[in-house]
Write a protein that holds these residues in place. Structure first.
Motif, PDB file in Angstrom:
ATOM      1  N   ALA A  17       0.844  -1.195   0.025  1.00 33.09           N
ATOM      2  CA  ALA A  17      -0.030  -0.036   0.098  1.00 33.09           C
ATOM      3  C   ALA A  17       0.913   1.509  -0.010  1.00 33.09           C
ATOM      4  CB  ALA A  17      -0.974   0.062   1.298  1.00 33.09           C
ATOM      5  N   ALA A  18       1.848   1.122   0.653  1.00 28.51           N
ATOM      6  CA  ALA A  18       2.873   2.465   0.876  1.00 28.51           C
ATOM      7  C   ALA A  18       3.579   2.532  -0.546  1.00 28.51           C
ATOM      8  CB  ALA A  18       3.854   2.181   1.939  1.00 28.51           C
ATOM      9  N   TYR A  19       3.972   1.427  -1.042  1.00 33.34           N
ATOM     10  CA  TYR A  19       4.813   1.489  -2.741  1.00 33.34           C
ATOM     11  C   TYR A  19       3.667   1.909  -3.582  1.00 33.34           C
ATOM     12  CZ  TYR A  19       8.690  -1.345  -0.880  1.00 33.34           C
ATOM     13  OH  TYR A  19       9.892  -1.616  -0.356  1.00 33.34           O
ATOM     14  N   GLN A  20       2.328   1.468  -3.481  1.00 31.04           N
ATOM     15  CA  GLN A  20       1.452   2.182  -4.405  1.00 31.04           C
ATOM     16  C   GLN A  20       1.057   3.663  -4.314  1.00 31.04           C
ATOM     17  OE1 GLN A  20      -1.545  -1.059  -3.699  1.00 31.04           O
ATOM     18  NE2 GLN A  20      -1.530  -1.260  -6.091  1.00 31.04           N
ATOM     19  N   ARG A  21       1.129   4.120  -3.099  1.00 29.73           N
ATOM     20  CA  ARG A  21       0.962   5.371  -2.833  1.00 29.73           C
ATOM     21  C   ARG A  21       1.951   6.167  -3.269  1.00 29.73           C
ATOM     22  NH1 ARG A  21       1.057   5.150   2.656  1.00 29.73           N
ATOM     23  NH2 ARG A  21       3.242   5.890   2.844  1.00 29.73           N
ATOM     24  N   GLU A  22       3.233   5.894  -3.255  1.00 39.58           N
ATOM     25  CA  GLU A  22       4.354   6.496  -3.675  1.00 39.58           C
ATOM     26  C   GLU A  22       4.775   6.268  -5.303  1.00 39.58           C
ATOM     27  OE1 GLU A  22       5.954   8.904  -1.639  1.00 39.58           O
ATOM     28  OE2 GLU A  22       4.486   8.262  -0.374  1.00 39.58           O
ATOM     29  N   PHE A  23       4.260   5.070  -5.800  1.00 36.06           N
ATOM     30  CA  PHE A  23       4.572   4.676  -7.149  1.00 36.06           C
ATOM     31  C   PHE A  23       3.419   3.984  -7.814  1.00 36.06           C
ATOM     32  CE2 PHE A  23       6.678   1.476 -10.103  1.00 36.06           C
ATOM     33  CZ  PHE A  23       6.898   2.483 -11.112  1.00 36.06           C
ATOM     34  N   ARG A  24       2.717   4.852  -8.371  1.00 34.57           N
ATOM     35  CA  ARG A  24       1.623   4.422  -8.967  1.00 34.57           C
ATOM     36  C   ARG A  24       1.490   3.421 -10.054  1.00 34.57           C
ATOM     37  NH1 ARG A  24      -1.693   7.107  -5.936  1.00 34.57           N
ATOM     38  NH2 ARG A  24      -1.678   9.247  -5.648  1.00 34.57           N
ATOM     39  N   GLY A  25       2.515   3.185 -10.744  1.00 33.84           N
ATOM     40  CA  GLY A  25       2.660   2.341 -11.657  1.00 33.84           C
ATOM     41  C   GLY A  25       3.065   0.897 -11.046  1.00 33.84           C
ATOM     42  N   LEU A  26       2.949   0.713 -10.031  1.00 33.58           N
ATOM     43  CA  LEU A  26       3.382  -0.928  -9.384  1.00 33.58           C
ATOM     44  C   LEU A  26       2.450  -1.794  -9.590  1.00 33.58           C
ATOM     45  CD1 LEU A  26       5.350  -2.044  -6.931  1.00 33.58           C
ATOM     46  CD2 LEU A  26       3.711  -1.288  -5.445  1.00 33.58           C
ATOM     47  N   ASP A  27       2.598  -2.959  -9.838  1.00 29.49           N
ATOM     48  CA  ASP A  27       1.730  -4.025  -9.953  1.00 29.49           C
ATOM     49  C   ASP A  27       1.732  -4.724  -8.626  1.00 29.49           C
ATOM     50  OD1 ASP A  27       0.543  -6.397 -10.200  1.00 29.49           O
ATOM     51  OD2 ASP A  27       1.387  -6.757 -12.099  1.00 29.49           O
ATOM     52  N   GLU A  31       4.606  -7.154  -6.871  1.00 28.07           N
ATOM     53  CA  GLU A  31       5.440  -6.712  -5.538  1.00 28.07           C
ATOM     54  C   GLU A  31       5.161  -7.624  -4.333  1.00 28.07           C
ATOM     55  OE1 GLU A  31       7.948  -4.614  -3.658  1.00 28.07           O
ATOM     56  OE2 GLU A  31       7.667  -4.317  -5.598  1.00 28.07           O
ATOM     57  N   LYS A  32       3.950  -8.303  -4.192  1.00 31.50           N
ATOM     58  CA  LYS A  32       3.822  -9.235  -3.253  1.00 31.50           C
ATOM     59  C   LYS A  32       4.640 -10.612  -3.365  1.00 31.50           C
ATOM     60  CE  LYS A  32      -0.017 -11.462  -0.641  1.00 31.50           C
ATOM     61  NZ  LYS A  32      -1.204 -11.735  -0.626  1.00 31.50           N
ATOM     62  N   ILE A  33       4.680 -10.786  -4.337  1.00 34.00           N
ATOM     63  CA  ILE A  33       5.598 -11.920  -4.464  1.00 34.00           C
ATOM     64  C   ILE A  33       7.165 -11.863  -4.439  1.00 34.00           C
ATOM     65  CG2 ILE A  33       6.587 -13.690  -6.352  1.00 34.00           C
ATOM     66  CD1 ILE A  33       3.634 -13.434  -7.771  1.00 34.00           C
TER      67      ILE A  33
END
Length: 182
Positions: A17-27, A31-33
């Motif tokens: 969630a933090a990564y998605q907040r900071e980097f919108r292009g994240l899958d 990332e979970k894997i």
């Protein structure tokens, strides 16, 4: 990064969630894997380190013992071969071998057929340490995978092997330490 006592690592979900907040292009699935594999690897290395410490050897020494066993009978390699297999500098390898000779885990002698060449050989004590480490690791690994069926283990092994091959193909020099990380 050292952890502060009492401060826990975020859950995978919190991290993503933090990564998605900071980097919108994240899958988030990717990332979970990747994050789960990274955390699993880190925790497994800690567990193996505790096991080898119980045996009076370090993970670094375990790696040398493993390389010698993998070389096959008579469990002998030159220091430069060991350094290459472990991704170490010759100086680092020499230091590691010095310590292991003192501990009786390996011997280091001149090659009779080529007096310039040095041979490092596993001792019976070194082989016994390797076997005991394997026994401890086997128990840990069986416990780790206990909730997976035989089919799931096969599938997981196949998938991880495919990922490993992809990384090895894309980063053929990443088997050991990279020179910029030494």
């Amino acid at each position: 990064m050292a952890e502060t006592p009492g401060v826990t690592e975020p859950t995978l979900e919190e991290q993503i969630a933090a990564y998605q907040r900071e980097f919108r292009g994240l899958d988030p699935q990717v990332e979970k894997i990747v994050s789960a594999l990274s955390r699993l690897n880190r925790r497994m290395n800690v567990a193996y380190g505790r096991q080898t410490a119980e045996l009076g050897i370090s993970n670094a020494e375990w790696e040398v013992l493993k390389a010698l066993v993998l070389s096959g009978v008579p469990y002998r390699l030159g220091p430069s071969d060991l350094a290459k297999r472990l991704g170490l500098t010759p100086a680092a390898m020499t230091h590691r071998i010095d310590r292991m000779v003192t501990e009786g885990l390996v011997t280091r002698e001149r090659d009779e057929s080529n007096r310039v060449r040095v041979i490092v050989e596993l001792t019976p004590e070194g082989r016994e340490k390797w076997l005991e480490a394997m026994r401890l690791a086997s128990v840990f690994e069986e416990d780790l995978l206990q909730d997976l069926s035989a089919e799931e283990r096969t599938t997981l092994g196949d998938v991880l092997t495919r990922l490993l091959r992809r990384v090895e193909h894309a980063q053929p020099d990443a088997g050991g330490r990279l020179s910029d990380l030494d």
